[in-house]
Design an enzyme around this catalytic site. Structure first.
Site, short mmCIF file in Angstrom:
data_model
loop_
_atom_site.label_atom_id
_atom_site.label_comp_id
_atom_site.label_asym_id
_atom_site.label_seq_id
_atom_site.Cartn_x
_atom_site.Cartn_y
_atom_site.Cartn_z
N HIS A 59 0.85 -1.23 -0.05
CA HIS A 59 0.01 0.18 0.21
C HIS A 59 0.91 1.12 0.17
O HIS A 59 1.88 1.35 0.48
CB HIS A 59 -0.98 0.07 1.26
CG HIS A 59 -2.26 -0.81 1.00
ND1 HIS A 59 -1.73 -2.36 1.10
CD2 HIS A 59 -3.38 -0.86 0.77
CE1 HIS A 59 -2.96 -3.02 0.94
NE2 HIS A 59 -4.00 -2.12 0.79
N GLU A 75 -9.64 6.63 -4.22
CA GLU A 75 -9.95 6.75 -3.00
C GLU A 75 -9.40 7.93 -2.20
O GLU A 75 -10.08 8.51 -1.48
CB GLU A 75 -9.49 5.26 -2.30
CG GLU A 75 -10.12 4.28 -2.68
CD GLU A 75 -9.63 2.80 -2.47
OE1 GLU A 75 -10.12 1.72 -2.95
OE2 GLU A 75 -8.31 2.83 -2.09
N ALA A 110 -8.90 2.76 5.63
CA ALA A 110 -10.08 2.55 4.65
C ALA A 110 -10.63 3.94 4.55
O ALA A 110 -11.24 4.45 5.47
CB ALA A 110 -11.15 1.65 5.16
#
Length: 157
Positions: A59, A75, A110
């Site tokens: 990530h 995102e 998230a």
């Protein structure tokens, strides 16, 4: 779908980790999208610690101005991380670095439904955790990200 088609279609759901989709294929058929999501989450949960760490490290840093997966760009843009002021950007860089110095992997959250202020607050709180707790939280967040990505993919196709 065959294994390669399935992996090609869903291998991106877990950041640069098509092995999750590849292993999930072996568990078909899936009764629902939720069943598929649960299966993929269990695969990650039961993966070797080295695989989990590799997944975590796949990530990108939040607010990083680097080449990242399309899903990550969308995102982070939706959370406003592409519109940071110069001061905010420097602050995020420093928070990311402090976090990586402590844990050895990037901060993962998230971001769907969050804004830059909530994300920064979470970074400041979670850096206080121990490594074992934070690694578990990173996996939890990764599964949430994957669930959001899979749901968006299914709902938009």
């Amino acid at each position: 779908m065959g294994k390669s088609e399935f992996t090609d279609a869903l291998g991106w759901v877990y950041e640069h980790s098509p092995w999750v989709a590849e292993r999930a294929w072996c568990c078909k058929p899936f009764k629902s999208i939720e069943h598929l999501q649960q299966t993929m989450a269990l695969i990650v949960q039961s993966a070797a610690e080295s695989e989990q760490l590799h997944l975590i490290k796949a990530h990108p840093d939040l607010a990083a101005r680097i080449d990242m997966a399309d899903a990550s760009v969308k995102e982070q843009t939706a959370a406003g991380l592409n519109t940071l002021t110069s001061e905010e950007y420097i602050e995020f860089l420093q928070l990311n670095q402090n976090y990586k110095d402590k844990f050895g992997f990037p901060f993962i959250i998230a971001v769907k439904g969050l804004n830059k202020h909530l994300i920064k607050e979470a970074m400041q709180q979670r850096i206080q955790l121990n490594e074992k707790s934070e690694k578990a939280e990173a996996i939890k967040q990764i599964n949430c990200i994957a669930q959001n990505r899979l749901s968006d993919f299914i709902n938009n196709n």
